[in-house]
Design an enzyme around this catalytic site. Structure first.
Site, PDB file in Angstrom:
ATOM      1  N   ASP A  44      41.964  42.401  44.136  1.00 18.39           N
ATOM      2  CA  ASP A  44      42.655  41.583  45.132  1.00 18.39           C
ATOM      3  C   ASP A  44      44.160  41.842  45.102  1.00 18.39           C
ATOM      4  OD1 ASP A  44      43.967  39.811  43.207  1.00 18.39           O
ATOM      5  OD2 ASP A  44      42.071  38.737  42.999  1.00 18.39           O
TER       6      ASP A  44
ATOM      7  N   HIS B  61      30.698  61.642  36.409  1.00 19.53           N
ATOM      8  CA  HIS B  61      29.758  60.643  35.918  1.00 19.53           C
ATOM      9  C   HIS B  61      30.388  59.830  34.797  1.00 19.53           C
ATOM     10  CE1 HIS B  61      26.501  59.412  33.106  1.00 19.53           C
ATOM     11  NE2 HIS B  61      26.002  58.944  34.230  1.00 19.53           N
TER      12      HIS B  61
ATOM     13  N   TYR C 179      40.419  36.405  41.969  1.00 16.23           N
ATOM     14  CA  TYR C 179      39.254  36.912  41.253  1.00 16.23           C
ATOM     15  C   TYR C 179      38.380  37.804  42.130  1.00 16.23           C
ATOM     16  CZ  TYR C 179      40.452  33.798  37.402  1.00 16.23           C
ATOM     17  OH  TYR C 179      41.100  33.173  36.367  1.00 16.23           O
ATOM     18  N   GLY C 180      38.954  38.375  43.164  1.00 13.87           N
ATOM     19  CA  GLY C 180      38.233  39.323  44.007  1.00 13.87           C
ATOM     20  C   GLY C 180      38.327  40.717  43.429  1.00 13.87           C
ATOM     21  N   ASN C 181      37.863  40.883  42.186  1.00 11.89           N
ATOM     22  CA  ASN C 181      38.031  42.123  41.431  1.00 11.89           C
ATOM     23  C   ASN C 181      36.684  42.624  40.916  1.00 11.89           C
ATOM     24  OD1 ASN C 181      40.892  41.669  41.615  1.00 11.89           O
ATOM     25  ND2 ASN C 181      40.657  40.171  39.977  1.00 11.89           N
TER      26      ASN C 181
END
Length: 141
Positions: free
Chosen positions: A30, A22, A129-131
């Site tokens: 990307d 947790h 920016y595919g993060n």
């Protein structure tokens, strides 16, 4: 062989997801992300894009319900801009956990938090920016 597990989740990634506690993060990034020098364990997912990888991870990973449990990387100097790849990632999160809001972090803050993640999954995502970072929660009692 396991039932009801997305076949793109290989044994290394499944072991990491299972072992996470947790409050621990995992990053899905990307192909341009500077992951090798970031520090955490790298998992290569070159054959899939970011939304597809996120869609495979979320059914098996309980998410934390707190603020900043899911965050995307902001466009440099344009924090309110939501690029299509970000919209696709947000849509995947909304489908799996409609109650959670996707937050955002500056590129520097995102990279700092990702450097402390349990692992970074580097996808074949071609869009910049595919993060996204997701924080593991607990299973209901």
């Amino acid at each position: 062989m396991l039932k009801n597990i997305d076949p793109i989740l290989g044994p290394d990634l499944l072991a990491i997801l299972r072992s996470m506690g947790h409050g621990e993060d995992i990053a899905i990034v990307d192909r341009n992300y500077p992951a090798l020098s970031a520090g955490p364990t790298l998992i290569r997912h070159d054959g899939t894009d970011g939304p597809r990888t996120l869609d495979a991870v979320l059914p098996v990973l309980p998410l934390d319900g707190g603020a900043q449990a899911v965050v995307r990387m902001e466009v440099r100097d344009k924090p309110d801009e939501v690029l299509p790849v970000m919209g696709d990632l947000i849509e995947v999160v909304s489908r799996h956990t409609p109650q959670l809001e996707v937050g955002s972090l500056t590129p520097a803050d995102f990279k700092n938090r990702a450097s402390k993640a349990v692992a970074i999954i580097v996808t074949g995502e071609t869009r910049v920016y595919g993060n996204i970072l997701v924080r593991k929660g607990t299973l209901p009692v």
